[in-house]
Design an enzyme around this catalytic site. Structure first.
Site, PDB file in Angstrom:
ATOM      1  N   ASP A   1      -3.979   9.221  15.482  1.00 50.72           N
ATOM      2  CA  ASP A   1      -3.205   8.016  15.177  1.00 50.72           C
ATOM      3  C   ASP A   1      -2.243   7.755  16.332  1.00 50.72           C
ATOM      4  O   ASP A   1      -1.830   8.685  17.020  1.00 50.72           O
ATOM      5  CB  ASP A   1      -2.405   8.210  13.876  1.00 50.72           C
ATOM      6  CG  ASP A   1      -1.966   6.898  13.250  1.00 50.72           C
ATOM      7  OD1 ASP A   1      -2.539   6.520  12.211  1.00 50.72           O
ATOM      8  OD2 ASP A   1      -1.064   6.236  13.821  1.00 50.72           O
TER       9      ASP A   1
ATOM     10  N   THR B   1     -10.943  -2.846   6.397  1.00 46.92           N
ATOM     11  CA  THR B   1     -11.485  -4.078   5.813  1.00 46.92           C
ATOM     12  C   THR B   1     -11.490  -5.162   6.892  1.00 46.92           C
ATOM     13  O   THR B   1     -10.435  -5.510   7.423  1.00 46.92           O
ATOM     14  CB  THR B   1     -10.622  -4.508   4.617  1.00 46.92           C
ATOM     15  OG1 THR B   1     -10.609  -3.438   3.684  1.00 46.92           O
ATOM     16  CG2 THR B   1     -11.166  -5.770   3.957  1.00 46.92           C
TER      17      THR B   1
ATOM     18  N   GLY C   1       1.063 -10.046 -15.674  1.00 44.50           N
ATOM     19  CA  GLY C   1       2.374  -9.537 -15.286  1.00 44.50           C
ATOM     20  C   GLY C   1       2.919 -10.228 -14.058  1.00 44.50           C
ATOM     21  O   GLY C   1       2.758 -11.437 -13.886  1.00 44.50           O
TER      22      GLY C   1
ATOM     23  N   CYS D   1      -3.689  -4.908   0.214  1.00 45.19           N
ATOM     24  CA  CYS D   1      -5.078  -5.384   0.246  1.00 45.19           C
ATOM     25  C   CYS D   1      -5.275  -6.776  -0.362  1.00 45.19           C
ATOM     26  O   CYS D   1      -5.591  -7.719   0.364  1.00 45.19           O
ATOM     27  CB  CYS D   1      -5.979  -4.371  -0.437  1.00 45.19           C
ATOM     28  SG  CYS D   1      -6.099  -2.856   0.509  1.00 45.19           S
TER      29      CYS D   1
HETATM   30  P1  NAD Z   1      -2.047   1.769   7.419  1.00 44.31           P
HETATM   31  O1  NAD Z   1      -1.175   0.817   8.149  1.00 44.31           O
HETATM   32  O2  NAD Z   1      -1.439   2.697   6.421  1.00 44.31           O
HETATM   33  O3  NAD Z   1      -2.837   2.691   8.460  1.00 44.31           O
HETATM   34  C1  NAD Z   1      -3.371   2.236   9.655  1.00 44.31           C
HETATM   35  C2  NAD Z   1      -3.091   3.293  10.724  1.00 44.31           C
HETATM   36  O4  NAD Z   1      -3.753   2.961  11.941  1.00 44.31           O
HETATM   37  C3  NAD Z   1      -1.601   3.411  11.051  1.00 44.31           C
HETATM   38  O5  NAD Z   1      -1.175   4.739  10.842  1.00 44.31           O
HETATM   39  C4  NAD Z   1      -1.525   3.019  12.533  1.00 44.31           C
HETATM   40  O6  NAD Z   1      -0.530   3.729  13.249  1.00 44.31           O
HETATM   41  C5  NAD Z   1      -2.931   3.375  13.008  1.00 44.31           C
HETATM   42  N1  NAD Z   1      -3.360   2.730  14.236  1.00 44.31           N
HETATM   43  C6  NAD Z   1      -3.192   1.437  14.623  1.00 44.31           C
HETATM   44  N2  NAD Z   1      -3.749   1.252  15.845  1.00 44.31           N
HETATM   45  C7  NAD Z   1      -4.272   2.443  16.213  1.00 44.31           C
HETATM   46  C8  NAD Z   1      -4.974   2.885  17.367  1.00 44.31           C
HETATM   47  N3  NAD Z   1      -5.231   2.066  18.387  1.00 44.31           N
HETATM   48  N4  NAD Z   1      -5.361   4.171  17.432  1.00 44.31           N
HETATM   49  C9  NAD Z   1      -5.086   5.026  16.428  1.00 44.31           C
HETATM   50  N5  NAD Z   1      -4.428   4.657  15.307  1.00 44.31           N
HETATM   51  C10 NAD Z   1      -4.029   3.384  15.209  1.00 44.31           C
HETATM   52  O7  NAD Z   1      -3.182   0.908   6.739  1.00 44.31           O
HETATM   53  P2  NAD Z   1      -4.137   1.329   5.520  1.00 44.31           P
HETATM   54  O8  NAD Z   1      -3.518   0.936   4.257  1.00 44.31           O
HETATM   55  O9  NAD Z   1      -4.582   2.722   5.720  1.00 44.31           O
HETATM   56  O10 NAD Z   1      -5.352   0.337   5.759  1.00 44.31           O
HETATM   57  C11 NAD Z   1      -6.256   0.528   6.841  1.00 44.31           C
HETATM   58  C12 NAD Z   1      -7.446  -0.399   6.654  1.00 44.31           C
HETATM   59  O11 NAD Z   1      -8.145  -0.045   5.455  1.00 44.31           O
HETATM   60  C13 NAD Z   1      -7.085  -1.873   6.487  1.00 44.31           C
HETATM   61  O12 NAD Z   1      -8.096  -2.639   7.069  1.00 44.31           O
HETATM   62  C14 NAD Z   1      -7.079  -2.070   4.977  1.00 44.31           C
HETATM   63  O13 NAD Z   1      -7.329  -3.400   4.628  1.00 44.31           O
HETATM   64  C15 NAD Z   1      -8.214  -1.170   4.569  1.00 44.31           C
HETATM   65  N6  NAD Z   1      -8.141  -0.658   3.187  1.00 44.31           N
HETATM   66  C16 NAD Z   1      -6.942  -0.269   2.683  1.00 44.31           C
HETATM   67  C17 NAD Z   1      -6.879   0.260   1.392  1.00 44.31           C
HETATM   68  C18 NAD Z   1      -5.572   0.683   0.784  1.00 44.31           C
HETATM   69  O14 NAD Z   1      -5.528   0.893  -0.428  1.00 44.31           O
HETATM   70  N7  NAD Z   1      -4.504   0.840   1.563  1.00 44.31           N
HETATM   71  C19 NAD Z   1      -8.062   0.397   0.648  1.00 44.31           C
HETATM   72  C20 NAD Z   1      -9.261   0.011   1.208  1.00 44.31           C
HETATM   73  C21 NAD Z   1      -9.286  -0.516   2.492  1.00 44.31           C
HETATM   74  C1  UDX Z   2      -7.208  -2.457  -4.284  1.00 42.31           C
HETATM   75  C2  UDX Z   2      -8.625  -2.301  -4.838  1.00 42.31           C
HETATM   76  O1  UDX Z   2      -8.586  -2.025  -6.233  1.00 42.31           O
HETATM   77  C3  UDX Z   2      -9.363  -1.185  -4.103  1.00 42.31           C
HETATM   78  O2  UDX Z   2     -10.699  -1.103  -4.565  1.00 42.31           O
HETATM   79  C4  UDX Z   2      -9.330  -1.489  -2.619  1.00 42.31           C
HETATM   80  O3  UDX Z   2      -9.956  -0.453  -1.887  1.00 42.31           O
HETATM   81  C5  UDX Z   2      -7.911  -1.675  -2.130  1.00 42.31           C
HETATM   82  O4  UDX Z   2      -7.260  -2.699  -2.905  1.00 42.31           O
HETATM   83  P1  UDX Z   2      -4.906  -1.147  -4.576  1.00 42.31           P
HETATM   84  O5  UDX Z   2      -4.318  -2.338  -3.897  1.00 42.31           O
HETATM   85  O6  UDX Z   2      -4.581   0.204  -4.059  1.00 42.31           O
HETATM   86  O7  UDX Z   2      -6.508  -1.253  -4.559  1.00 42.31           O
HETATM   87  O8  UDX Z   2      -4.473  -1.151  -6.120  1.00 42.31           O
HETATM   88  P2  UDX Z   2      -5.029  -1.884  -7.439  1.00 42.31           P
HETATM   89  O9  UDX Z   2      -5.033  -0.886  -8.519  1.00 42.31           O
HETATM   90  O10 UDX Z   2      -6.270  -2.619  -7.200  1.00 42.31           O
HETATM   91  O11 UDX Z   2      -3.847  -2.919  -7.755  1.00 42.31           O
HETATM   92  C6  UDX Z   2      -3.580  -3.999  -6.873  1.00 42.31           C
HETATM   93  C7  UDX Z   2      -2.489  -4.859  -7.431  1.00 42.31           C
HETATM   94  O12 UDX Z   2      -2.956  -5.565  -8.568  1.00 42.31           O
HETATM   95  C8  UDX Z   2      -1.253  -4.096  -7.889  1.00 42.31           C
HETATM   96  O13 UDX Z   2      -0.100  -4.800  -7.482  1.00 42.31           O
HETATM   97  C9  UDX Z   2      -1.351  -4.085  -9.382  1.00 42.31           C
HETATM   98  O14 UDX Z   2      -0.094  -4.037 -10.019  1.00 42.31           O
HETATM   99  C10 UDX Z   2      -2.035  -5.420  -9.629  1.00 42.31           C
HETATM  100  N1  UDX Z   2      -2.773  -5.461 -10.890  1.00 42.31           N
HETATM  101  C11 UDX Z   2      -3.844  -4.638 -11.100  1.00 42.31           C
HETATM  102  C12 UDX Z   2      -2.398  -6.369 -11.885  1.00 42.31           C
HETATM  103  O15 UDX Z   2      -1.438  -7.127 -11.710  1.00 42.31           O
HETATM  104  N2  UDX Z   2      -3.118  -6.419 -13.051  1.00 42.31           N
HETATM  105  C13 UDX Z   2      -4.184  -5.609 -13.266  1.00 42.31           C
HETATM  106  O16 UDX Z   2      -4.787  -5.722 -14.351  1.00 42.31           O
HETATM  107  C14 UDX Z   2      -4.560  -4.688 -12.265  1.00 42.31           C
END
Ligand code: NAD
Ligand code: UDX
Length: 434
Positions: free
Chosen positions: A30, A121, A253, A260
């Site tokens: 990272d 994503t 709610g 995301c």
């Molecule tokens: P995050 O910001 O927590 O993590 C991203 C990381 O990438 C950071 O730690 C950052 O420092 C690092 N980074 C940036 N540029 C870099 C580089 N050039 N080299 C190495 N590291 C680098 O974000 P996240 O929540 O982990 O999300 C990452 C991706 O996954 C996004 O596209 C998001 O949409 C997707 N995603 C997130 C979730 C979720 O629940 N958070 C779920 C599914 C998919």
């Molecule tokens: C979401 C997707 O569920 C997951 O599959 C994807 O990889 C990342 O985005 P996350 O954002 O971590 O996951 O949480 P999630 O449980 O989906 O809730 C998202 C938001 O929706 C929260 O703010 C939650 O409070 C809200 N929510 C969820 C509602 O308001 N009502 C519901 O019935 C469910």
């Protein structure tokens, strides 16, 4: 086969740890040095249930390491999982600057055949751009493939989601990449869906947007419930009993937050528009979601009349339970509104207070971080429930009532029963029910 996980944020750290736990050799990297140092010490930089234990276990086993040097991680690996952030740009599109930066570094370090896997994503057609970028920057004619393996984990249950997935989507365009990715996920053979890359990319955006739509739909219905004698909880239950609809994600709610849904629904709208497909449907879902804060604030005003100089307890600051993540958390918007109105706030969250303090530092008469939900309630004129942590469902409500200056609760997540709250003597406001 050695795997590199590039970007060890919420998704990357969980991915690295879980892939190692599945028996693979994994190196995480990272740009944020503190995340790497903490990971190497066995301490995740985020709160995610079960993650610390699994991180420590796999560090000890020796098949999981974290390095600062991206070049080293790329050169020493065969499969590169790109997990960097893809935040929202001003026009709603996904900002691909970090993905592009990583693609260039991969090109510069292409010392052997590698599969570059999009786990972040990304908008449909991103793989084409990654391929072009690597092709135009690479210094040798070493071969590579690009693949898509979108991540569906939810924060708060990320480890168990990763290790017990509903489906693993793999988007590929060569047999070689397909075989390598199928091998990584061999354990979940029965849940593999192999598609072309555009399809895999679109599955992710379409899934998130659909779930967001579902939430906005029930929130819109809750507005109608408030104008009638209907109860949104029962409407949702009645709808959800139909297996074609399903009962999940019908929780009315304060609306959806997090890193995301808000950005993904806009990114899909934007890529749709760019490709000539109108997505007004998603735009309306976004508008409904943004309106949830107004609906909630109207209830706060209905309960207090004047907010200025009122002491208000706020329970739940993370965007959802079981995480410390406050990205796009409704709490931040509510806190901003309350401070603008001149309220004095007593905030409490089991995990997210450290992150919230960075936005709203403690300040006498304005912002106080409480030691417990009871401390937050102490002498407050109203208690607002923003995030449905389990511990809030189990509060001693008699004790809360005794502590509050006025027995007023505005529940943005419908965690209590209105009739019970009335019996206990609360003035209780919730969403879409009387
Ligand atoms: P995050 O910001 O927590 O993590 C991203 C990381 O990438 C950071 O730690 C950052 O420092 C690092 N980074 C940036 N540029 C870099 C580089 N050039 N080299 C190495 N590291 C680098 O974000 P996240 O929540 O982990 O999300 C990452 C991706 O996954 C996004 O596209 C998001 O949409 C997707 N995603 C997130 C979730 C979720 O629940 N958070 C779920 C599914 C998919
Ligand atoms: C979401 C997707 O569920 C997951 O599959 C994807 O990889 C990342 O985005 P996350 O954002 O971590 O996951 O949480 P999630 O449980 O989906 O809730 C998202 C938001 O929706 C929260 O703010 C939650 O409070 C809200 N929510 C969820 C509602 O308001 N009502 C519901 O019935 C469910």
């Amino acid at each position: 086969m050695k795997i590199a996980v590039i970007g060890t944020g919420y998704v990357g750290l969980v991915t690295a740890v879980c892939l190692a736990d599945m028996g693979h050799t994994v190196v995480g990297t990272d740009v944020a040095p503190e995340k790497i140092d903490m990971a190497n010490r066995g301490t995740p930089h985020i709160y995610e249930p079960g993650l610390e234990e699994l991180l420590k276990k796999n560090l000890k086993k020796g098949n999981l390491t974290f390095v600062h040097d991206l070049d080293e991680a790329i050169q020493s690996s065969d499969i590169l999982f790109v997990c960097v952030n893809t935040p929202q740009r001003e026009d709603g599109s996904a900002d691909m600057v970090y993905v592009e930066g990583v693609a260039r570094r991969i090109a510069e370090n292409l010392n052997s055949y590698k599969v570059v896997v999009e786990k972040s994503t990304v908008p449909v057609k991103t793989s084409m751009w990654i391929k072009k970028t690597i092709d135009s920057h690479k210094k040798s004619d070493v071969k590579f493939d690009v693949a898509s393996n979108p991540e569906f984990l939810r924060e708060g249950s990320a480890v168990s989601d990763f290790l017990n997935p509903d489906r693993i989507v793999i988007g590929v365009e060569t047999e070689k990449a397909r075989d390598l990715l199928v091998k990584i996920y061999q354990k979940f053979e029965d849940r593999l869906l192999v598609t072309n890359i555009d399809t895999a990319e679109l599955i992710k955006h379409s899934s998130n947007s659909f779930l967001a739509l579902k939430i906005s739909y029930i929130n819109l219905i809750s507005e109608l419930c408030e104008k009638t004698e209907a109860d949104v909880e029962q409407v949702a239950r009645g709808m959800g009993l139909d297996p074609r609809i399903g009962g999940q994600f019908l929780g009315a709610g304060l609306g959806y937050g997090g890193s995301c849904f808000p950005k993904d629904i806009r990114a899909l709208s934007k890529i749709g528009e760019d490709l000539g497909v109108r997505f007004d449907l998603l735009k309306e879902a976004d508008r409904i979601n943004l309106r949830r804060i107004d609906v909630f604030m109207d209830k706060v005003k209905e309960s207090l009349w004047i907010v200025k100089e009122k002491v208000i307890a706020v329970l739940g600051l993370s965007f959802k339970p079981e995480t410390d993540d406050i990205r796009e958390a409704p709490s931040i918007k509510v806190i901003n509104r309350l401070l603008q109105e001149g309220a004095s706030l007593r905030l409490y969250d089991p995990q997210a207070m450290g992150n919230v303090k960075e936005i709203f530092p403690e300040k006498p008469q304005q912002v106080y971080y409480a030691k417990s939900p009871y401390d937050a309630a102490d002498n407050a004129n109203a208690l607002l429930l923003i995030t449905e942590w389990e511990e809030f469902k189990e509060l001693d409500l008699n004790k809360i009532k005794g502590l509050l200056a006025n027995p007023v609760i505005v529940d943005g997540r419908n965690i209590y029963e209105p009739s019970r709250m009335r019996e206990l003597g609360f003035e209780y406001y919730s969403i879409g029910r009387k």
